[in-house]
Design a protein around this motif. Structure first.
Motif, mmCIF file in Angstrom:
data_model
loop_
_atom_site.group_PDB
_atom_site.id
_atom_site.type_symbol
_atom_site.label_atom_id
_atom_site.label_comp_id
_atom_site.label_asym_id
_atom_site.label_seq_id
_atom_site.Cartn_x
_atom_site.Cartn_y
_atom_site.Cartn_z
ATOM 1 N N SER A 450 0.836 -1.205 0.000
ATOM 2 C CA SER A 450 0.000 0.000 0.000
ATOM 3 C C SER A 450 0.869 1.251 0.000
ATOM 4 C CB SER A 450 -0.925 0.011 1.211
ATOM 5 O OG SER A 450 -0.155 0.237 2.369
ATOM 6 N N LYS A 451 2.184 1.076 0.260
ATOM 7 C CA LYS A 451 3.148 2.178 0.344
ATOM 8 C C LYS A 451 2.828 3.124 1.493
ATOM 9 C CE LYS A 451 5.000 0.851 -3.540
ATOM 10 N NZ LYS A 451 6.219 0.109 -3.570
ATOM 11 N N LYS A 452 1.961 2.697 2.368
ATOM 12 C CA LYS A 452 1.595 3.574 3.489
ATOM 13 C C LYS A 452 2.578 3.393 4.643
ATOM 14 C CE LYS A 452 -3.196 4.588 2.829
ATOM 15 N NZ LYS A 452 -4.160 3.601 2.365
ATOM 16 N N VAL A 453 2.696 4.435 5.449
ATOM 17 C CA VAL A 453 3.524 4.344 6.639
ATOM 18 C C VAL A 453 2.742 3.551 7.681
ATOM 19 C CG1 VAL A 453 4.692 5.646 8.436
ATOM 20 C CG2 VAL A 453 4.599 6.537 6.123
ATOM 21 N N ALA A 454 3.288 2.375 8.066
ATOM 22 C CA ALA A 454 2.552 1.510 8.979
ATOM 23 C C ALA A 454 2.850 1.866 10.430
ATOM 24 C CB ALA A 454 2.918 0.061 8.712
#
Ligand code: C2E
Ligand code: CA
Ligand code: CA
Length: 682
Positions: A450-454
């Motif tokens: 998702s390329k999101k910051v987890a």
């Protein structure tokens, strides 16, 4: 062009195709699409080159691909007459293909993608492919005339638009779910088919005719006469591939240089030193040359003056070092010299003495003759020891109160120096907390798909006024030994909670913040209280905190550790098992402990994907963790190859490492997150 001749006595020519060349033309279209997508992806990555450069290059690849496909497709076509082409018009016909590809990729890279943007991409690509095709057709010189069947003509354009639309839709939406390589290949094949189907349907809409029946002599089939064109196409495609490969390698090299080398002296930096010697056991010598009061020179004469001093010192070290020694610039005013040779201590010592005595003679900088004071600490071992330990020994020497900073080479002596480093750390830690010498940096963890910051991990830093940056790997163990770590951990928890509440006010999306909890503290009731009080005080949701513990820390007191972890989990706090795989026990603990996450240690990814064994071990650990329903974070990921390997293997891989970002200050992290939000696919 659509009208059928009015007279009746014309003769329609039947064309034939060479199947081999048709196949070749489709392969060329797919390869060019792949190359274009590959280069287009570089737009979203950090690059030495600008985004428009990559946009231009991908358009060039796509344009060239469409154009080459067309002419290979044309040479697959045979008529019983001679066929030639107009070179100027032929070359000109590449332009619409490049321009349309540029527009299409421009829309494809927009942040907010909607059906309208896919449609724009489809339209531009479709129109580009078609105008190239029909311009290319008009470049033909034949002993025959032709007209187009209007419906098939329109259909050929529609096909190009629709299939390009599908290709872009597939590319943009599916890449979240499946491995990047697979999606790139699929999209390239669909785009390649868009180009070729347009061409061959377009060809089906043409009717070639002559006024006189073709004579018997001419009745054999002719390919279009185009060896020159084919040579040009081949050279063009090769040149583009080589160019793209060269720029990609240059990019990687620039990134590597920026991360691991000092731009002023060109020596490898502290990061490179730590990377090289971390866990390295070797006999040898480490020396640290410390420039004293550099900041005084800078405040008097400015930064560039300071730079010149460092450069001059660096040059002198380089000229006098022993052959086997390596130099690193660490921490502004310090150089490390490391020689891995067993019996070279005396030679290294002589060489640093030479260096210091050369530098005792005044340095001339900007017409000023100055004497820069410095000191050198040296530590060696004839047996294999941890090189980081030799480094710590040198730091202990530099800390010692007897240091006079007068061009001395001081050898480490365990009786005098060790006690002092530890004592100084213990003595100074209280002040460090009060005066903000101690501070926290945050390293992002990124979900690869998702390329999101987890989430982020909070890591402590100490900017010591005398010692410069002290690595947590050096001072945390000292604080653990003295018991002071509990107080420091309380301080860290308080600061982290304060930061979380500030980010919330500033609307920075940070998800989860992980805090490292040292060994025995996990089972202490005090920790539970401290966390509760801080959460209450800063009004923070417990689901935004994660505790990172190591297996070595819980192994001594499994029963209480399990109870403590359960207690935190009930509160909603996640618990991660850090450095997984470096302890002794591992697998049996995974089953027993009610943890939520495991963090796989960097040593498991270092040689991935090149080492088959390591890749297999990593896959096995991940599969096992996922079957136990644990979230998996992989630490210390530095290269694109590692990211691709992990991305192709894990369903929801979370990665922490220099590839995405080193630990950042809270402010830099907020900027980093907002920059990513604008370019989400990085
Ligand atoms: P750790 O908890 O395993 O933290 C990860 C370490 O790996 C960090 O080093 C981080 O900067 C480094 N790292 C992250 N990505 C990469 C990468 O791609 N390549 C390489 N070579 N290194 C990477 P750092 O900050 O120097 O911390 C070292 C250790 O010190 C930590 O290991 C942890 O055990 C301890 N430590 C750091 N901060 C704290 C803290 O606030 N509290 C406690 N108790 N221990 C801490
Ligand atoms: Ca950690
Ligand atoms: Ca770790």
């Amino acid at each position: 062009m659509f009208s059928i001749p009015e007279y009746q006595d014309f003769y329609i020519l039947q064309g034939e195709y060479s199947v081999k060349l048709i196949v070749l033309s489709v392969i060329v279209a797919c390869c060019a699409s792949y190359a274009a997508l590959f280069m287009n992806q570089r737009i979203q990555q950090d690059s030495f080159f600008t985004k428009s450069f990559w946009l231009f290059l991908s358009s060039l690849a796509m344009g060239l691909g469409i154009w080459s496909m067309h002419f290979i497709g044309m040479s697959a076509f045979m008529l019983p007459i001679l066929m030639k082409y107009d070179l100027f018009l032929t070359l000109l016909s590449i332009l619409p293909a490049i321009i349309a590809s540029y527009a299409a990729f421009h829309f494809a890279n927009k942040t907010n993608q909607s059906h309208t943007s896919y449609l724009m991409v489809g339209l531009f690509m479709g129109i580009g492919i078609s105008s190239m095709h029909y311009l290319g057709m008009s470049a033909m010189k034949l002993e025959a005339r032709y007209y187009y069947k209007p419906w098939i003509f329109i259909f050929s354009i529609l096909i190009a638009v629709v299939v390009s639309y599908i290709a872009m839709y597939v590319f943009s939406t599916l890449k979240k779910y499946t491995s990047n390589q697979f999606i790139k290949l699929t999209t390239a094949v669909i785009l390649g088919l868009a180009i070729s189907s347009m061409h061959y349907i377009g060809m089906a809409s043409v009717v070639f005719y002559v006024d006189e029946p073709v004579t018997v002599m001419n009745h054999s089939m002719h390919h279009m006469d185009m060896p020159l064109l084919i040579i040009m196409i081949t050279i063009g495609i090769f040149a583009l591939f080589i160019f793209a490969a060269a720029t990609s390698s240059l990019d990687r090299y620039v990134e590597y240089r920026l991360n691991y080398f000092d731009s002023l002296t060109l020596f490898p930096n502290q990061r490179q030193f730590e990377k090289g010697v971390n866990n390295l056991k070797s006999a040898g010598t480490v020396a640290i040359i410390h420039i004293h009061e550099l900041e005084n020179w800078i405040s008097r004469y400015g930064y560039s003056f300071g730079d010149k001093i460092i450069k001059a010192v660096g040059d002198t070290i380089n000229e006098n070092k022993t052959d086997s020694s390596k130099i690193f610039r660490i921490d502004g005013n310090r150089f490390v010299i490391f020689s891995p040779e067993e019996h070279h201590t005396e030679r290294v010592k002589e060489s640093v003495e030479d260096i210091l005595s050369t530098l005792t003679n005044s340095l001339t900088i900007d017409d000023y003759a100055i004497v820069v004071e410095m000191v050198c600490a040296i530590s060696s071992s004839s047996e294999k020891t941890n090189v980081l330990e030799l480094f710590s020994n040198c730091m202990a020497v530099l800390l010692h109160s007897s240091i006079r900073y007068k061009h001395e080479v001081i050898e480490y002596n365990p009786q005098i120096h060790t006690y002092n480093l530890e004592r100084q750390i213990e003595e100074d830690i209280e002040r460090a907390m009060k005066e903000n010498e101690l501070f926290i940096v945050y390293q992002p963890k990124v979900d690869v798909h998702s390329k999101k910051v987890a989430g982020v991990e909070a890591l402590v830093r100490w900017q010591h006024p005398k010692l410069g940056n002290i690595s947590p790997a050096v001072f945390i163990p000292v604080l653990e030994k003295s018991g002071k770590i509990f107080e420091v951990t309380n301080w860290i928890i308080d600061r982290v909670c304060q930061q979380i509440s500030q980010w919330k006010q500033e609307n920075v999306p940070f998800e989860l913040v992980a805090v490292n909890i040292p060994g025995s503290y996990m089972t202490s009731p005090k920790l539970y209280n401290v966390i509760n009080v801080s959460l209450e005080h800063y009004q923070i949701d417990s689901r935004q905190i994660e505790l990172e513990i190591t297996e070595t820390s819980v192994v001594h007191d499994m029963k209480n550790a399990i109870t403590a972890i359960e207690q935190f989990r009930k509160m909603g706090i996640s618990v991660a098992l850090d450095d997984f795989g470096t302890g002794l026990s591992s697998l049996s603990y995974l089953k027993q402990m009610p943890i939520s996450t495991i963090k796989i240690d960097k040593s498991f990814v270092d040689d991935v994907p090149y080492s088959e064994k390591d890749s297999a071990v990593l896959s096995a650990i991940i599969t096992l963790s996922q079957s136990l329903n644990l979230k998996v974070v992989i630490e210390g990921v530095e290269t694109k190859e590692q990211v691709n390997f992990i991305g192709s293997m894990v369903q929801t891989p979370i990665i922490q490492g220099y590839y995405f970002s080193p630990p950042l200050s809270s402010k830099d992290l907020a900027n980093w997150i907002s920059e990513r939000a604008q370019v989400p696919n990085r």
